[in-house]
Design a protein around this motif. Structure first.
Motif, PDB file in Angstrom:
ATOM      1  N   GLY A  54       0.333  -1.033   0.392  1.00 37.15           N
ATOM      2  CA  GLY A  54      -0.711   0.073   0.574  1.00 37.15           C
ATOM      3  C   GLY A  54       1.038   1.228  -0.012  1.00 37.15           C
ATOM      4  O   GLY A  54       2.204   0.984  -0.474  1.00 37.15           O
ATOM      5  N   VAL A  55       0.123   2.409   0.840  1.00 37.39           N
ATOM      6  CA  VAL A  55       0.952   3.751   0.726  1.00 37.39           C
ATOM      7  C   VAL A  55       1.248   4.024   1.855  1.00 37.39           C
ATOM      8  O   VAL A  55       1.000   3.516   2.668  1.00 37.39           O
ATOM      9  CB  VAL A  55      -0.056   4.848   0.416  1.00 37.39           C
ATOM     10  CG1 VAL A  55      -0.018   5.864   0.320  1.00 37.39           C
ATOM     11  CG2 VAL A  55      -0.819   4.538  -1.142  1.00 37.39           C
ATOM     12  N   GLN A  56       2.869   4.580   2.308  1.00 39.11           N
ATOM     13  CA  GLN A  56       3.364   4.808   3.291  1.00 39.11           C
ATOM     14  C   GLN A  56       3.682   6.112   3.107  1.00 39.11           C
ATOM     15  O   GLN A  56       4.573   6.965   2.206  1.00 39.11           O
ATOM     16  CB  GLN A  56       4.105   4.224   4.033  1.00 39.11           C
ATOM     17  CG  GLN A  56       4.491   2.443   3.901  1.00 39.11           C
ATOM     18  CD  GLN A  56       5.433   1.786   3.932  1.00 39.11           C
ATOM     19  OE1 GLN A  56       6.256   1.456   3.177  1.00 39.11           O
ATOM     20  NE2 GLN A  56       4.873   0.573   4.463  1.00 39.11           N
ATOM     21  N   VAL A  57       4.183   7.117   4.083  1.00 36.26           N
ATOM     22  CA  VAL A  57       5.074   7.948   3.386  1.00 36.26           C
ATOM     23  C   VAL A  57       5.497   8.181   5.286  1.00 36.26           C
ATOM     24  O   VAL A  57       5.265   7.792   6.577  1.00 36.26           O
ATOM     25  CB  VAL A  57       3.706   9.796   3.687  1.00 36.26           C
ATOM     26  CG1 VAL A  57       2.518   9.032   2.708  1.00 36.26           C
ATOM     27  CG2 VAL A  57       2.352   9.424   5.338  1.00 36.26           C
ATOM     28  N   ARG A  58       6.529   9.259   5.662  1.00 39.90           N
ATOM     29  CA  ARG A  58       7.101   9.802   5.947  1.00 39.90           C
ATOM     30  C   ARG A  58       8.090  11.031   5.605  1.00 39.90           C
ATOM     31  O   ARG A  58       7.950  11.607   4.946  1.00 39.90           O
ATOM     32  CB  ARG A  58       8.571   8.601   6.384  1.00 39.90           C
ATOM     33  CG  ARG A  58       9.573   8.913   4.781  1.00 39.90           C
ATOM     34  CD  ARG A  58      10.746   7.494   6.007  1.00 39.90           C
ATOM     35  NE  ARG A  58      11.458   7.814   4.630  1.00 39.90           N
ATOM     36  CZ  ARG A  58      11.486   7.346   3.452  1.00 39.90           C
ATOM     37  NH1 ARG A  58      11.154   6.360   3.707  1.00 39.90           N
ATOM     38  NH2 ARG A  58      12.668   7.395   2.746  1.00 39.90           N
TER      39      ARG A  58
ATOM     40  N   GLY B  42      11.633  13.981   9.667  1.00 38.94           N
ATOM     41  CA  GLY B  42      12.673  13.841  11.169  1.00 38.94           C
ATOM     42  C   GLY B  42      11.567  12.591  11.765  1.00 38.94           C
ATOM     43  O   GLY B  42      12.054  11.649  12.899  1.00 38.94           O
ATOM     44  N   ASN B  43      10.956  11.645  10.852  1.00 41.00           N
ATOM     45  CA  ASN B  43      10.558  10.475  11.086  1.00 41.00           C
ATOM     46  C   ASN B  43      11.605   8.696  10.942  1.00 41.00           C
ATOM     47  O   ASN B  43      11.872   8.437  10.615  1.00 41.00           O
ATOM     48  CB  ASN B  43       9.424   9.558  10.107  1.00 41.00           C
ATOM     49  CG  ASN B  43       8.325  10.120  10.390  1.00 41.00           C
ATOM     50  OD1 ASN B  43       7.681  10.830   9.470  1.00 41.00           O
ATOM     51  ND2 ASN B  43       7.648  10.103  11.884  1.00 41.00           N
ATOM     52  N   GLY B  44      13.222   9.908  10.261  1.00 37.77           N
ATOM     53  CA  GLY B  44      14.144   8.552   9.634  1.00 37.77           C
ATOM     54  C   GLY B  44      13.350   7.522   8.661  1.00 37.77           C
ATOM     55  O   GLY B  44      13.212   8.073   7.885  1.00 37.77           O
ATOM     56  N   THR B  45      13.819   6.519   8.718  1.00 41.69           N
ATOM     57  CA  THR B  45      13.708   5.106   7.909  1.00 41.69           C
ATOM     58  C   THR B  45      12.003   5.081   8.003  1.00 41.69           C
ATOM     59  O   THR B  45      11.742   4.308   7.375  1.00 41.69           O
ATOM     60  CB  THR B  45      14.643   4.194   7.440  1.00 41.69           C
ATOM     61  OG1 THR B  45      14.692   3.878   9.056  1.00 41.69           O
ATOM     62  CG2 THR B  45      16.043   5.106   6.915  1.00 41.69           C
ATOM     63  N   THR B  46      11.447   5.197   9.026  1.00 39.86           N
ATOM     64  CA  THR B  46      10.667   4.551   9.910  1.00 39.86           C
ATOM     65  C   THR B  46       9.085   5.563   9.395  1.00 39.86           C
ATOM     66  O   THR B  46       8.923   6.665   9.431  1.00 39.86           O
ATOM     67  CB  THR B  46      10.136   4.769  10.907  1.00 39.86           C
ATOM     68  OG1 THR B  46      11.524   4.599  11.674  1.00 39.86           O
ATOM     69  CG2 THR B  46       9.185   3.714  11.516  1.00 39.86           C
ATOM     70  N   ASN B  47       8.255   4.510   8.188  1.00 37.94           N
ATOM     71  CA  ASN B  47       7.441   5.239   8.018  1.00 37.94           C
ATOM     72  C   ASN B  47       5.783   4.988   8.333  1.00 37.94           C
ATOM     73  O   ASN B  47       5.280   4.088   9.314  1.00 37.94           O
ATOM     74  CB  ASN B  47       6.810   3.672   6.016  1.00 37.94           C
ATOM     75  CG  ASN B  47       8.117   4.175   4.971  1.00 37.94           C
ATOM     76  OD1 ASN B  47       8.239   5.419   5.131  1.00 37.94           O
ATOM     77  ND2 ASN B  47       8.948   3.320   4.569  1.00 37.94           N
ATOM     78  N   ALA B  48       4.963   5.918   8.017  1.00 40.54           N
ATOM     79  CA  ALA B  48       4.004   5.789   8.524  1.00 40.54           C
ATOM     80  C   ALA B  48       2.832   5.391   7.228  1.00 40.54           C
ATOM     81  O   ALA B  48       2.761   5.375   5.660  1.00 40.54           O
ATOM     82  CB  ALA B  48       3.120   7.419   8.979  1.00 40.54           C
ATOM     83  N   ASN B  49       1.576   4.266   7.892  1.00 40.79           N
ATOM     84  CA  ASN B  49       1.234   3.672   6.403  1.00 40.79           C
ATOM     85  C   ASN B  49      -0.553   4.138   6.504  1.00 40.79           C
ATOM     86  O   ASN B  49      -1.111   4.135   7.857  1.00 40.79           O
ATOM     87  CB  ASN B  49       0.770   1.627   7.173  1.00 40.79           C
ATOM     88  CG  ASN B  49       2.049   1.047   7.361  1.00 40.79           C
ATOM     89  OD1 ASN B  49       2.713   1.061   6.147  1.00 40.79           O
ATOM     90  ND2 ASN B  49       2.515   0.471   8.340  1.00 40.79           N
ATOM     91  N   VAL B  50      -0.826   4.317   5.088  1.00 45.37           N
ATOM     92  CA  VAL B  50      -2.134   4.648   5.204  1.00 45.37           C
ATOM     93  C   VAL B  50      -2.817   3.244   5.532  1.00 45.37           C
ATOM     94  O   VAL B  50      -2.526   2.052   4.428  1.00 45.37           O
ATOM     95  CB  VAL B  50      -2.096   5.245   3.667  1.00 45.37           C
ATOM     96  CG1 VAL B  50      -3.472   5.122   2.812  1.00 45.37           C
ATOM     97  CG2 VAL B  50      -1.631   6.111   3.098  1.00 45.37           C
ATOM     98  N   THR B  51      -3.934   3.407   6.509  1.00 45.94           N
ATOM     99  CA  THR B  51      -4.477   2.622   6.690  1.00 45.94           C
ATOM    100  C   THR B  51      -5.851   2.463   6.399  1.00 45.94           C
ATOM    101  O   THR B  51      -6.549   1.406   6.605  1.00 45.94           O
ATOM    102  CB  THR B  51      -4.755   2.540   8.403  1.00 45.94           C
ATOM    103  OG1 THR B  51      -5.345   3.767   9.437  1.00 45.94           O
ATOM    104  CG2 THR B  51      -3.536   1.832   8.910  1.00 45.94           C
ATOM    105  N   GLN B  52      -5.912   3.856   6.033  1.00 51.92           N
ATOM    106  CA  GLN B  52      -7.774   4.215   5.031  1.00 51.92           C
ATOM    107  C   GLN B  52      -7.422   5.361   4.008  1.00 51.92           C
ATOM    108  O   GLN B  52      -7.442   6.473   4.809  1.00 51.92           O
ATOM    109  CB  GLN B  52      -8.529   4.640   6.308  1.00 51.92           C
ATOM    110  CG  GLN B  52     -10.256   4.544   5.784  1.00 51.92           C
ATOM    111  CD  GLN B  52     -11.384   4.711   6.766  1.00 51.92           C
ATOM    112  OE1 GLN B  52     -11.199   4.875   8.058  1.00 51.92           O
ATOM    113  NE2 GLN B  52     -12.518   5.040   6.049  1.00 51.92           N
TER     114      GLN B  52
END
Length: 320
Positions: A284-288, A291-301
């Motif tokens: 799916g889609v991930q964004v960061r 300041g998040n470094g290499t850690t992504n936020a996942n689009v859950t909806q």
């Protein structure tokens, strides 16, 4: 003699009956088979939930007439959208009717006639606007992908889609306010709006104005994993903390109406000018943010439509 006459009459009756049968059979063969949108939905076992929804909403006759384009979610699309048969049958009839009408256009548009462009605005039978995209990935509406195009019907065409699309529930702010999982985000927005009149005016214009924006909306759990881990902490933000909160919120906003089918991997500039990185992967889609470094936020909806944009719910706060 009488016997002969009786036999001849019997033969005559049998011949006439046979001829009549041929005529009736011939007429039946000449009668056209109805193949309206409703007929296709009723006959196709991939549309069992849609069939129940159309029947419950009282739209079967309406979908037999007119000249229509129907973006039809199949059973897998309903399931992927969290809508099973029991849920559909429990919905308010008027709500269900509006949702179904949001999938229908009042003219026939084949996939080949759709312009190659992002978010061509169309008016649905519900009266609400929807947005059709055609690009290298194919055709989509509000981010729902067409998986089978140009199914012909007597009164139009059907495009099968992989998600149910919902009409806008209000502005970006109203969409956030209506989601019980975004109460921390709403509190943060309210704090910035109230505490800083200049920035607050900008935020208010983004959330309630007519220009479209895209918001990556962190859930309550996402906020709880940051120093802004309670609504009380958010409401108490002042000075440096308030500036940090403001910059964080602006890092979640992108100009324009961007559905998942409009996104591509790369860097995007946010309303706070800080760049965020978008990654389109098999999951799916991930964004960061930086300041998040290499850690992504996942689009859950994804692809929650507002009158002035679109919301993608994410499981992590984006840090500029």
């Amino acid at each position: 003699m009488k016997t002969k006459q009786i036999v001849m009459k019997a033969r005559l009756v049998a011949t006439m009956a046979m001829l009549l049968g041929l005529v009736v059979t011939g007429c039946k063969k000449d009668e056209p088979v109805s193949n309206t949108v409703t007929d296709i939905v009723l006959a196709n076992n991939d549309f069992t939930i849609l069939r129940a929804a159309v029947t419950r909403a009282g739209l079967a006759d309406a979908l037999r007439g007119g000249t229509l384009t129907v973006f039809a979610p199949n059973d897998a699309a309903f399931t992927a959208s969290g809508l099973d048969l029991a849920t559909v049958n429990s919905l308010d009839v008027n709500t269900l009717k509006a949702v179904l009408q949001y999938h229908v256009l009042g003219s026939t548009i084949n996939a080949s006639a759709i312009a190659t462009a992002n978010n061509t605005e169309v008016t649905t039978l519900s009266g609400a606007k929807a947005f059709v995209t055609k690009n290298a990935a194919g055709v989509s509406i509000n981010g729902a992908q067409v998986i089978s195009a140009d199914v012909p019907a007597d009164n139009g065409v059907i495009h099968v889609i992989n998600r149910v699309i919902l009409p806008p529930a209000g502005t970006l702010l109203q969409v956030a306010q209506g989601n019980a999982n975004l109460t921390f985000l709403v509190a943060a927005l309210n704090r910035v709006i109230q505490a800083n009149p200049t920035v607050g005016a900008t935020v208010t214009a983004v959330l309630t104005g007519s220009s479209p924006y895209t918001v990556f909306a962190p859930t309550n759990a996402a906020f709880q994993a940051t120093p802004f881990n309670s609504i009380a902490t958010i409401n108490a933000a002042t000075g440096t903390n308030l500036t940090t909160l403001t910059n964080v919120l602006l890092a979640h906003v992108v100009g324009g109406r961007v559905f998942s089918t409009n996104l591509s991997s790369g860097t995007v500039t946010t309303a706070g000018t800080a760049p965020i990185t978008v990654t389109i992967g098999t999951t799916g889609v991930q964004v960061r943010g930086t300041g998040n470094g290499t850690t992504n936020a996942n689009v859950t909806q994804a692809n929650v439509v507002a009158t002035n944009g679109v919301v993608h719910v994410v499981d992590r706060v984006i840090l500029p």
